[in-house]
Design a protein around this motif. Structure first.
Motif, short mmCIF file in Angstrom:
data_model
loop_
_atom_site.label_atom_id
_atom_site.label_comp_id
_atom_site.label_asym_id
_atom_site.label_seq_id
_atom_site.Cartn_x
_atom_site.Cartn_y
_atom_site.Cartn_z
N PRO A 172 0.80 -1.24 0.00
CA PRO A 172 0.00 0.00 0.00
C PRO A 172 0.82 1.27 0.00
CG PRO A 172 -0.84 -1.56 1.61
CD PRO A 172 0.48 -2.09 1.16
N PHE A 173 2.11 1.17 0.36
CA PHE A 173 2.93 2.37 0.49
C PHE A 173 3.96 2.49 -0.64
CE2 PHE A 173 2.14 0.70 4.89
CZ PHE A 173 1.02 1.49 5.12
N TYR A 174 3.72 1.78 -1.72
CA TYR A 174 4.70 1.72 -2.81
C TYR A 174 5.07 3.10 -3.34
CZ TYR A 174 6.70 0.92 -7.43
OH TYR A 174 7.51 0.96 -8.53
N HIS A 175 4.08 3.91 -3.65
CA HIS A 175 4.34 5.22 -4.27
C HIS A 175 4.97 6.19 -3.27
CE1 HIS A 175 2.35 4.01 -7.93
NE2 HIS A 175 1.30 3.61 -7.23
N LEU A 176 4.60 6.08 -2.01
CA LEU A 176 5.21 6.93 -1.00
C LEU A 176 6.66 6.55 -0.80
CD1 LEU A 176 4.47 9.27 0.89
CD2 LEU A 176 3.97 7.58 2.67
N LYS A 177 6.95 5.27 -0.85
CA LYS A 177 8.33 4.80 -0.72
C LYS A 177 9.15 5.28 -1.93
CE LYS A 177 11.22 0.69 -0.45
NZ LYS A 177 11.29 -0.79 -0.55
N ARG A 178 8.57 5.23 -3.11
CA ARG A 178 9.27 5.72 -4.31
C ARG A 178 9.63 7.20 -4.15
NH1 ARG A 178 6.88 8.71 -7.78
NH2 ARG A 178 4.80 7.90 -7.27
N TRP A 179 8.69 7.97 -3.65
CA TRP A 179 8.92 9.40 -3.41
C TRP A 179 10.01 9.59 -2.36
CZ3 TRP A 179 7.62 11.81 1.34
CH2 TRP A 179 7.66 13.21 1.35
N ASP A 180 9.97 8.82 -1.29
CA ASP A 180 10.98 8.87 -0.24
C ASP A 180 12.37 8.57 -0.81
OD1 ASP A 180 12.52 8.60 2.07
OD2 ASP A 180 11.63 6.69 2.64
N GLU A 181 12.47 7.53 -1.62
CA GLU A 181 13.76 7.13 -2.16
C GLU A 181 14.31 8.14 -3.16
OE1 GLU A 181 12.93 3.26 -3.69
OE2 GLU A 181 13.34 2.26 -1.76
N LEU A 182 13.42 8.90 -3.80
CA LEU A 182 13.87 9.97 -4.69
C LEU A 182 14.73 10.97 -3.94
CD1 LEU A 182 13.66 11.61 -7.40
CD2 LEU A 182 11.60 12.66 -6.43
#
Length: 311
Positions: A172-182
């Motif tokens: 459920p947190f895939y896109h938030l994690k992608r943003w974090d890793e950016l």
């Protein structure tokens, strides 16, 4: 309103009309005081990006409950990360765009700043993170096409949470994690996180860990090599083969196999045989045979013996 006493009336009116950056900055850098247990990473990053000088005064660890405060020459104070972020963004260079390019964008940024306070450990943390992740499904930043202080405020709250470290790999947190890793890969973020030293605890700890890992990988020489031997092989007695099935075109796996077999055949003064496996006759075509041979030669390979089909 809290900023108004710091500006002459004409600059104040211009700032209100524009809704974004202000041209005037304090003559002497204001003093940013904060607890060493919870440094305002978002403010420090915004200051670096926007070119706004701040004099840092970290407090001792025992004052961990103290709130970040920005103090000006006349004694005026801004208290709390959100207020300080707004000031820094308005004083930043216009090219940084930290407060957006128009009044509407600034209002959207303010809305996210206000909501960032809700991102704290607890029963509602996962629900809020899932909502944020859904919002970021088709976005790189929370407001507009560029980094703003909305991203900085939310990122600081998120990455300073141990609960985020525990749940971030969940679907459920895939896109938030992608943003974090950016941001974890952004040198401007990594540099600030690395600079802020905390005994026993460091906000954005996983970002710091990621930075250390990246630095270690840079120092370590990593690369592929053919510098290996085949056990029991002798010069002139090695025969290798490349057996593609002509039911499709070559892919990266085929290329790897072809290059390895070519290398060992030449290294041991042996032979390389290319033979087509006839294991799927219904899908095999002469078109694939011709393309495989052309691509194989394109790899820089040669063949000593060529067979048509092998069952």
């Amino acid at each position: 309103p809290a900023l108004s006493p710091l500006l002459p009336a004409n600059n104040r009116r211009a700032s209100q009309a524009r809704g974004t950056n202000i041209a005037m900055k304090p003559i002497n850098p204001p003093v940013l005081s904060y607890s060493t247990a919870a440094p305002p990473v978002a403010v420090l990053i915004a200051s670096r990006i926007g070119g706004v000088p701040l004099k840092r005064v970290p407090w001792p660890e025992q004052r961990g409950a103290a709130t970040a405060t920005l103090t000006f020459e006349d004694g005026t104070k801004l208290i709390g990360v959100q207020s300080i972020l707004r000031f820094v963004a308005r004083c930043s260079s216009e090219s940084s765009n930290l407060y957006g390019a128009d009044a509407f964008t600034s209002v959207m940024i303010d809305q996210w700043l206000d909501q960032s306070d809700a991102l704290v450990n607890g029963a509602s943390f996962n629900v809020i993170c899932e909502m944020l992740s859904s919002f970021m499904a088709s976005r790189s930043y929370f407001v507009g096409p560029r980094l703003t202080i909305a991203d900085l405020a939310l990122w600081e709250r998120l990455t300073s949470s141990r609960q985020w470290d525990a749940v971030k790999d969940s679907p459920p947190f895939y896109h938030l994690k992608r943003w974090d890793e950016l941001f974890q890969r952004d040198p401007r973020f990594v540099d600030i996180v690395t600079e802020v030293t905390v005994k026993g605890k460091r906000p954005c700890s996983h970002a710091k860990s990621n930075a250390a890992t990246q630095d270690k990988q840079k120092r370590k020489q990593v690369g592929g090599s053919f510098d290996i031997d085949l056990e029991g092989a002798s010069k002139g007695n090695v025969v290798t083969r490349f057996p593609p099935e002509p039911s499709g075109y070559l892919h990266i796996g085929h290329a790897k196999a072809a290059l390895l077999n070519q290398y060992f055949a030449r290294h041991y003064n042996g032979k390389l045989i290319i033979r087509f496996d006839d294991t799927n006759p219904s899908k095999e075509k002469d078109e694939f045979v011709d393309n495989i041979l052309r691509d194989y030669i394109g790899y820089g390979n040669e063949t000593d013996t060529r067979g048509k089909y092998v069952h």
